[in-house]
Motif scaffolding. Sequence first.
Motif, mmCIF file in Angstrom:
data_model
loop_
_atom_site.group_PDB
_atom_site.id
_atom_site.type_symbol
_atom_site.label_atom_id
_atom_site.label_comp_id
_atom_site.label_asym_id
_atom_site.label_seq_id
_atom_site.Cartn_x
_atom_site.Cartn_y
_atom_site.Cartn_z
ATOM 1 N N GLU A 38 0.764 -1.099 -0.084
ATOM 2 C CA GLU A 38 0.129 0.000 0.077
ATOM 3 C C GLU A 38 0.935 1.337 0.016
ATOM 4 O OE1 GLU A 38 -3.982 2.077 2.120
ATOM 5 O OE2 GLU A 38 -3.092 0.061 2.887
ATOM 6 N N GLU A 39 1.776 1.150 0.682
ATOM 7 C CA GLU A 39 3.123 2.293 0.625
ATOM 8 C C GLU A 39 3.365 2.607 -0.493
ATOM 9 O OE1 GLU A 39 7.331 3.266 2.761
ATOM 10 O OE2 GLU A 39 5.672 2.100 4.062
ATOM 11 N N GLN A 40 4.024 1.545 -1.410
ATOM 12 C CA GLN A 40 4.490 1.897 -2.693
ATOM 13 C C GLN A 40 3.387 2.390 -3.703
ATOM 14 O OE1 GLN A 40 5.751 -2.255 -3.008
ATOM 15 N NE2 GLN A 40 8.047 -1.640 -3.100
ATOM 16 N N LEU A 41 2.440 1.791 -3.418
ATOM 17 C CA LEU A 41 0.948 2.493 -4.491
ATOM 18 C C LEU A 41 0.573 4.105 -4.146
ATOM 19 C CD1 LEU A 41 -0.784 1.856 -6.505
ATOM 20 C CD2 LEU A 41 -2.581 0.939 -4.706
ATOM 21 N N GLU A 42 0.917 4.159 -2.846
ATOM 22 C CA GLU A 42 0.620 5.486 -2.531
ATOM 23 C C GLU A 42 1.575 6.437 -2.898
ATOM 24 O OE1 GLU A 42 -1.843 7.070 -0.974
ATOM 25 O OE2 GLU A 42 -2.961 5.241 -0.477
ATOM 26 N N LYS A 45 0.692 6.721 -6.708
ATOM 27 C CA LYS A 45 -0.267 7.682 -6.830
ATOM 28 C C LYS A 45 0.105 9.186 -6.476
ATOM 29 C CE LYS A 45 -4.408 9.695 -5.282
ATOM 30 N NZ LYS A 45 -4.771 10.543 -4.266
ATOM 31 N N ALA A 46 1.030 9.395 -5.404
ATOM 32 C CA ALA A 46 1.297 10.777 -5.407
ATOM 33 C C ALA A 46 2.208 11.418 -6.491
ATOM 34 C CB ALA A 46 2.357 10.805 -4.254
ATOM 35 N N LEU A 47 2.797 10.615 -7.485
ATOM 36 C CA LEU A 47 3.696 10.931 -8.539
ATOM 37 C C LEU A 47 2.648 10.970 -9.647
ATOM 38 C CD1 LEU A 47 6.899 8.884 -8.025
ATOM 39 C CD2 LEU A 47 6.807 11.534 -7.689
ATOM 40 N N SER A 48 1.575 10.090 -9.699
ATOM 41 C CA SER A 48 0.953 10.062 -10.936
ATOM 42 C C SER A 48 -0.297 10.925 -10.732
ATOM 43 C CB SER A 48 0.569 8.659 -11.307
ATOM 44 O OG SER A 48 -0.337 8.279 -10.235
ATOM 45 N N THR A 50 -3.536 10.063 -9.753
ATOM 46 C CA THR A 50 -4.685 9.267 -9.543
ATOM 47 C C THR A 50 -4.496 7.777 -9.532
ATOM 48 O OG1 THR A 50 -5.221 9.060 -11.883
ATOM 49 C CG2 THR A 50 -6.256 10.876 -10.516
ATOM 50 N N TYR A 51 -5.297 7.051 -8.772
ATOM 51 C CA TYR A 51 -4.977 5.688 -8.756
ATOM 52 C C TYR A 51 -5.473 5.124 -10.375
ATOM 53 C CZ TYR A 51 -4.461 5.521 -3.773
ATOM 54 O OH TYR A 51 -4.118 5.725 -2.528
ATOM 55 N N GLU A 52 -6.383 5.776 -11.057
ATOM 56 C CA GLU A 52 -6.707 5.453 -12.276
ATOM 57 C C GLU A 52 -5.817 5.485 -13.183
ATOM 58 O OE1 GLU A 52 -10.634 6.283 -15.325
ATOM 59 O OE2 GLU A 52 -10.099 7.683 -13.804
ATOM 60 N N ALA A 53 -4.834 6.319 -12.999
ATOM 61 C CA ALA A 53 -3.774 6.498 -13.939
ATOM 62 C C ALA A 53 -2.962 5.246 -14.118
ATOM 63 C CB ALA A 53 -2.819 7.752 -13.869
ATOM 64 N N LEU A 54 -2.892 4.540 -12.854
ATOM 65 C CA LEU A 54 -2.140 3.321 -12.601
ATOM 66 C C LEU A 54 -3.044 1.882 -12.940
ATOM 67 C CD1 LEU A 54 -0.799 4.579 -9.267
ATOM 68 C CD2 LEU A 54 0.492 4.196 -11.050
ATOM 69 N N PHE A 55 -4.088 2.054 -13.084
ATOM 70 C CA PHE A 55 -4.929 0.773 -13.433
ATOM 71 C C PHE A 55 -4.986 0.694 -14.826
ATOM 72 C CE2 PHE A 55 -9.116 -1.166 -13.817
ATOM 73 C CZ PHE A 55 -9.070 -1.816 -12.620
ATOM 74 N N SER A 56 -4.964 -0.867 -14.980
ATOM 75 C CA SER A 56 -4.986 -1.112 -16.440
ATOM 76 C C SER A 56 -6.273 -1.523 -16.655
ATOM 77 C CB SER A 56 -4.239 -2.580 -16.255
ATOM 78 O OG SER A 56 -4.213 -3.112 -17.760
ATOM 79 N N LYS A 57 -7.077 -0.937 -17.430
ATOM 80 C CA LYS A 57 -8.296 -1.545 -18.142
ATOM 81 C C LYS A 57 -8.275 -2.454 -19.162
ATOM 82 C CE LYS A 57 -10.491 2.998 -16.683
ATOM 83 N NZ LYS A 57 -11.036 4.107 -16.997
ATOM 84 N N ARG A 58 -6.965 -3.162 -19.582
ATOM 85 C CA ARG A 58 -6.713 -4.145 -20.470
ATOM 86 C C ARG A 58 -6.736 -5.459 -19.666
ATOM 87 N NH1 ARG A 58 -2.147 -1.955 -24.784
ATOM 88 N NH2 ARG A 58 -3.639 -0.539 -25.711
ATOM 89 N N PRO A 91 4.882 -1.594 -17.637
ATOM 90 C CA PRO A 91 5.718 -1.294 -16.299
ATOM 91 C C PRO A 91 5.466 0.013 -15.996
ATOM 92 C CG PRO A 91 7.166 -1.241 -18.262
ATOM 93 C CD PRO A 91 5.720 -1.473 -18.930
ATOM 94 N N VAL A 92 5.882 0.229 -14.527
ATOM 95 C CA VAL A 92 5.791 1.610 -13.740
ATOM 96 C C VAL A 92 7.264 1.744 -13.629
ATOM 97 C CG1 VAL A 92 5.277 2.785 -11.890
ATOM 98 C CG2 VAL A 92 3.427 1.196 -12.829
ATOM 99 N N VAL A 93 7.620 2.752 -13.999
ATOM 100 C CA VAL A 93 9.054 3.141 -14.030
ATOM 101 C C VAL A 93 9.271 4.618 -13.071
ATOM 102 C CG1 VAL A 93 11.105 4.136 -15.255
ATOM 103 C CG2 VAL A 93 9.980 2.183 -15.972
ATOM 104 N N LEU A 94 10.016 4.463 -11.987
ATOM 105 C CA LEU A 94 10.285 5.444 -11.156
ATOM 106 C C LEU A 94 11.834 6.035 -11.495
ATOM 107 C CD1 LEU A 94 8.655 4.370 -7.964
ATOM 108 C CD2 LEU A 94 7.498 5.934 -9.662
#
Length: 116
Positions: A38-42, A45-48, A50-58, A91-94
């Motif tokens: 949850e901490e990583q997801l937070e 989300k702080a960088l993106s 929204t959570y929706e931006a991280l969500f795969s609708k595929r 992928p998600v790249v930081l």
Amino acid sequence: MKKIYYLSTCDTCKRIMKEIGVDSTWEKQDIKTAPISEEQLEEMKALSGTYEALFSKRAQKYKALGLKDMNLTEADYKKYILQEYTFLKRPVVLLGEAIFIGNAKKVTEAIQKVLE
């Protein structure tokens, strides 16, 4: 910091990792064997924004669970991403304070520009 969240069984993730030069200097996390916290997801989300931006609708489960016919909230997106790794767009790249989400060619090109 250079970190990538990916799926080791995903050929697209492997191709992108090769294209952008992911090596031993990167922190790599296979989200199937090491689920995101949850901490990583937070942090993502702080960088993106929204959570929706991280969500795969595929994701196959998106249709299978009937989510495409629902009006999902930010709380729903967060819940599903934490519940099932396939819902994280990858992928998600930081790179420092920058986040790059997904496998679109323009995303990969933007990562390469930052790494130059």
